[in-house]
Design a protein around this motif. Sequence first.
Motif, PDB file in Angstrom:
ATOM      1  N   CYS A  74      -6.185  -1.878  -0.026  1.00 57.64           N
ATOM      2  CA  CYS A  74      -5.499  -2.406   1.369  1.00 57.64           C
ATOM      3  C   CYS A  74      -6.471  -3.357   2.295  1.00 57.64           C
ATOM      4  O   CYS A  74      -7.373  -2.364   2.739  1.00 57.64           O
ATOM      5  CB  CYS A  74      -5.352  -1.102   1.838  1.00 57.64           C
ATOM      6  N   CYS A 128      -5.957  -0.248   5.608  1.00 60.80           N
ATOM      7  CA  CYS A 128      -7.083   1.338   5.162  1.00 60.80           C
ATOM      8  C   CYS A 128      -7.394   1.480   4.534  1.00 60.80           C
ATOM      9  O   CYS A 128      -8.063   2.377   4.293  1.00 60.80           O
ATOM     10  CB  CYS A 128      -5.420   2.296   4.913  1.00 60.80           C
ATOM     11  N   CYS A 185      -0.455   3.959   3.198  1.00 59.56           N
ATOM     12  CA  CYS A 185       0.282   3.059   4.626  1.00 59.56           C
ATOM     13  C   CYS A 185       1.319   2.286   4.677  1.00 59.56           C
ATOM     14  O   CYS A 185       2.239   2.006   6.106  1.00 59.56           O
ATOM     15  CB  CYS A 185      -1.388   2.523   5.727  1.00 59.56           C
ATOM     16  N   CYS A 195       0.859  -1.114  -0.228  1.00 59.29           N
ATOM     17  CA  CYS A 195      -0.051   0.167  -0.223  1.00 59.29           C
ATOM     18  C   CYS A 195       1.033   1.192   0.044  1.00 59.29           C
ATOM     19  O   CYS A 195       1.341   1.266   1.450  1.00 59.29           O
ATOM     20  CB  CYS A 195      -1.325   0.205   0.972  1.00 59.29           C
ATOM     21  N   HIS A 219       0.958  -0.811   4.192  1.00 59.90           N
ATOM     22  CA  HIS A 219       0.839  -1.983   4.735  1.00 59.90           C
ATOM     23  C   HIS A 219       1.269  -2.910   3.750  1.00 59.90           C
ATOM     24  O   HIS A 219       1.105  -2.859   2.837  1.00 59.90           O
ATOM     25  CB  HIS A 219      -0.561  -2.641   5.124  1.00 59.90           C
TER      26      HIS A 219
END
Length: 154
Positions: free
Chosen positions: A135, A138, A119, A116, A121
């Motif tokens: 994601c 988020c 964020c 992502c 991730h």
Amino acid sequence: MPKTHPLAFNPDAVSVHLHWLTLRYGIHVRLQIANLRSRYGDQKGDRIRLSRYLSNDAQAIDTLRHEYAHAVAEFKHHSKAGHGRLWRRLAAEMGARPRSCGQGPLLAVPLLEPACTACGHTHAPVARRSRRARCRACRSPRLEWRAVITTRFA
Ligand SMILES: [Zn+2]
Ligand SMILES: [Zn+2]
């Protein structure tokens, strides 16, 4: 790699090994070579599949032993406890590496690991890019798809 690429391992050597395991443990399974890009192999009931992208005989036979140990755990000991103590004992007895991960990559089949950009991730690698993916952390659709090599069994 196209699906028609020749196998990099000898399926006859794997069959001979399966015959030997069957004589020793008495559990009959059906062996299939499958288009598995995200794992070496898997076992479901009496069916064992090996990835057609395994890169050599040793890797293919290790995968067969790994999956056959799951079948013996299930049919002889009524255990589906994954890679627990019973499975590790059986795998070691068969000469498999008693690990849940394989050694060395599959043949030239990078998977895509979505990361992502909002964020940071990272997600589990997948075989195909999905347009609607978001994601998990988020919900952002701004994913970057990085090529990675997997070493996972199932
Ligand atoms: Zn995110
Ligand atoms: Zn396993």
